[in-house]
Scaffold this active site. Sequence first.
Site, PDB file in Angstrom:
ATOM      1  N   ALA A 125       2.343  -2.365  27.038  1.00 30.90           N
ATOM      2  CA  ALA A 125       2.272  -3.410  26.017  1.00 30.90           C
ATOM      3  C   ALA A 125       0.839  -3.579  25.517  1.00 30.90           C
ATOM      4  O   ALA A 125       0.609  -3.690  24.306  1.00 30.90           O
ATOM      5  CB  ALA A 125       2.799  -4.722  26.582  1.00 30.90           C
ATOM      6  N   ASP A 139      -6.977   0.193  28.284  1.00 29.00           N
ATOM      7  CA  ASP A 139      -5.806   0.084  27.394  1.00 29.00           C
ATOM      8  C   ASP A 139      -6.243  -0.088  25.937  1.00 29.00           C
ATOM      9  O   ASP A 139      -5.598   0.444  25.025  1.00 29.00           O
ATOM     10  CB  ASP A 139      -4.922  -1.096  27.816  1.00 29.00           C
ATOM     11  CG  ASP A 139      -4.278  -0.856  29.172  1.00 29.00           C
ATOM     12  OD1 ASP A 139      -4.105   0.323  29.546  1.00 29.00           O
ATOM     13  OD2 ASP A 139      -3.934  -1.847  29.853  1.00 29.00           O
TER      14      ASP A 139
HETATM   15  N1  LIG Z   1     -19.285  -2.119  30.557  1.00 28.42           N
HETATM   16  C1  LIG Z   1     -18.902  -1.451  29.464  1.00 28.42           C
HETATM   17  N2  LIG Z   1     -19.736  -1.313  28.417  1.00 28.42           N
HETATM   18  C2  LIG Z   1     -19.378  -0.640  27.323  1.00 28.42           C
HETATM   19  N3  LIG Z   1     -18.184  -0.038  27.192  1.00 28.42           N
HETATM   20  C3  LIG Z   1     -17.301  -0.123  28.187  1.00 28.42           C
HETATM   21  C4  LIG Z   1     -17.611  -0.840  29.388  1.00 28.42           C
HETATM   22  N4  LIG Z   1     -16.546  -0.756  30.202  1.00 28.42           N
HETATM   23  C5  LIG Z   1     -15.626  -0.039  29.540  1.00 28.42           C
HETATM   24  N5  LIG Z   1     -16.067   0.357  28.335  1.00 28.42           N
HETATM   25  C6  LIG Z   1     -15.362   1.173  27.334  1.00 28.42           C
HETATM   26  O1  LIG Z   1     -13.985   1.159  27.638  1.00 28.42           O
HETATM   27  C7  LIG Z   1     -13.503   2.479  27.900  1.00 28.42           C
HETATM   28  C8  LIG Z   1     -12.495   2.412  29.010  1.00 28.42           C
HETATM   29  O2  LIG Z   1     -13.077   1.826  30.154  1.00 28.42           O
HETATM   30  P1  LIG Z   1     -12.786   2.310  31.635  1.00 28.42           P
HETATM   31  O3  LIG Z   1     -13.158   3.726  31.794  1.00 28.42           O
HETATM   32  O4  LIG Z   1     -13.431   1.312  32.519  1.00 28.42           O
HETATM   33  O5  LIG Z   1     -11.219   2.233  31.666  1.00 28.42           O
HETATM   34  P2  LIG Z   1     -10.288   1.662  32.826  1.00 28.42           P
HETATM   35  O6  LIG Z   1     -10.944   1.916  34.130  1.00 28.42           O
HETATM   36  O7  LIG Z   1      -8.946   2.248  32.590  1.00 28.42           O
HETATM   37  O8  LIG Z   1     -10.339   0.147  32.432  1.00 28.42           O
HETATM   38  P3  LIG Z   1      -9.665  -1.107  33.078  1.00 28.42           P
HETATM   39  O9  LIG Z   1      -8.883  -0.634  34.277  1.00 28.42           O
HETATM   40  O10 LIG Z   1     -10.842  -1.976  33.405  1.00 28.42           O
HETATM   41  O11 LIG Z   1      -8.840  -1.636  31.973  1.00 28.42           O
HETATM   42  C9  LIG Z   1     -14.752   3.286  28.257  1.00 28.42           C
HETATM   43  O12 LIG Z   1     -14.542   4.649  27.914  1.00 28.42           O
HETATM   44  C10 LIG Z   1     -15.808   2.628  27.392  1.00 28.42           C
HETATM   45  O13 LIG Z   1     -15.781   3.162  26.094  1.00 28.42           O
END
Ligand SMILES: Nc1ncnc2c1ncn2[C@@H]1O[C@H](COP(=O)(O)OP(=O)(O)OP(=O)(O)O)[C@@H](O)[C@H]1O
Length: 314
Positions: free
Chosen positions: A47, A260
């Site tokens: 979602a 997401d």
């Molecule tokens: N602290 C941050 N500063 C800038 N961009 C961020 C940050 N955290 C996440 N992002 C952006 O969000 C994208 C996805 O984040 P991440 O790799 O943490 O995904 P995730 O671990 O699946 O996220 P979550 O589980 O927290 O929803 C990253 O590729 C980046 O572009």
Amino acid sequence: MSDDKSIDVVVVGSSIIDLISYTQRQPKPGETIKGSKFCKGFGGKGANQCVMARYMGAECVMVSKLGKDDFGNEYMKNFKDIGMITDYVKQTAEASTATAAITVSEDGQNCIVIVTGACDLISEADLQAAESVIQKSKVMICQLEINVNISLFAMKMAKKHGVKTIFNSAPAECDIDPEFYTVCDIFCANETEAEILTGLNVVSLDDGKKAVTALLDKGCSTVILTFGEHGSLYATAKDRNIVHVPSFPVVPVDTTGAGDAFLGSLAYYVACRPDISILEAIKRSNRVAAITVQYPGTQLSYKKRNELPKELFE
Ligand SMILES: Nc1ncnc2c1ncn2[C@@H]1O[C@H](COP(=O)(O)OP(=O)(O)OP(=O)(O)O)[C@@H](O)[C@H]1O
Ligand SMILES: *[C@@H]1O[C@H](CO)[C@@H](O)[C@H](O)[C@H]1NC(C)=O
Ligand SMILES: *[C@@H]1O[C@H](CO)[C@@H](O)[C@H](O)[C@H]1NC(C)=O
């Protein structure tokens, strides 16, 4: 194959109600403690991704399942208010709407109980019922928060109809069916999932590059690895050159749902902006995700098209 692709993005996945209690510390077994605040949010990886794609401006269809209960009714209303096509969001009396009871304590710890309820009941029959709309879609996104066999079934159906598939391996907990690697057009994982799926230790960007190579070796045609504040890594099987797409620097407030937001935004670009390169789409999706980490909440932190920088749509 149908050339009438009038739907931009179809998401097959979870819809979960988040019930968040804020406390000073986590309760011990058997203990009752008082919390300071409560809030309810709309969540579930499927979602969330669909909502982000919709906010970007994509015509979106959600394929999911809710309970025939108050939470289910509320979620359905949320989808409709956002302007998503909800004909394939079914409500069942056989299970409750999926919930995630989350306790967030002042030391920053989270304890979460997820009851996947109605989401587990998304079936092959539901997808067959949605086949005509899937056929009309440009892009499908799937994750692993519903029965994994259904995600695989959905992507095979998409492939049959020339629909581009984006597979997000969240929340991978163990090895997955090798077909997942080959059925999708874009394989998107975060660091933790990359570790679980490749068996490599993924801490640095260099580790990430090795994991991308390992995922290409498993048969992926395109791999994107999201790397939190470092941004993303990208590579294709054709040209195994791994590109680092840096993130947009921001002061993070709450990163939940960033992954997401990235996926929903990416799906929007792939479906609606074939004129821009995939690298540019990743760069812009990094920016969309970075904006969300500056605000609390999951879907609540997502901005709509008119609230996002204009450059994202040029
Ligand atoms: N602290 C941050 N500063 C800038 N961009 C961020 C940050 N955290 C996440 N992002 C952006 O969000 C994208 C996805 O984040 P991440 O790799 O943490 O995904 P995730 O671990 O699946 O996220 P979550 O589980 O927290 O929803 C990253 O590729 C980046 O572009
Ligand atoms: C998926 O299908 C396999 C093979 O039919 C089966 O063994 C497995 O239990 C199924 N998984 C789920 C979550 O239903
Ligand atoms: C990656 O996503 C999983 C859900 O699949 C989550 O549990 C994990 O915390 C995420 N990892 C990072 C480094 O954000």
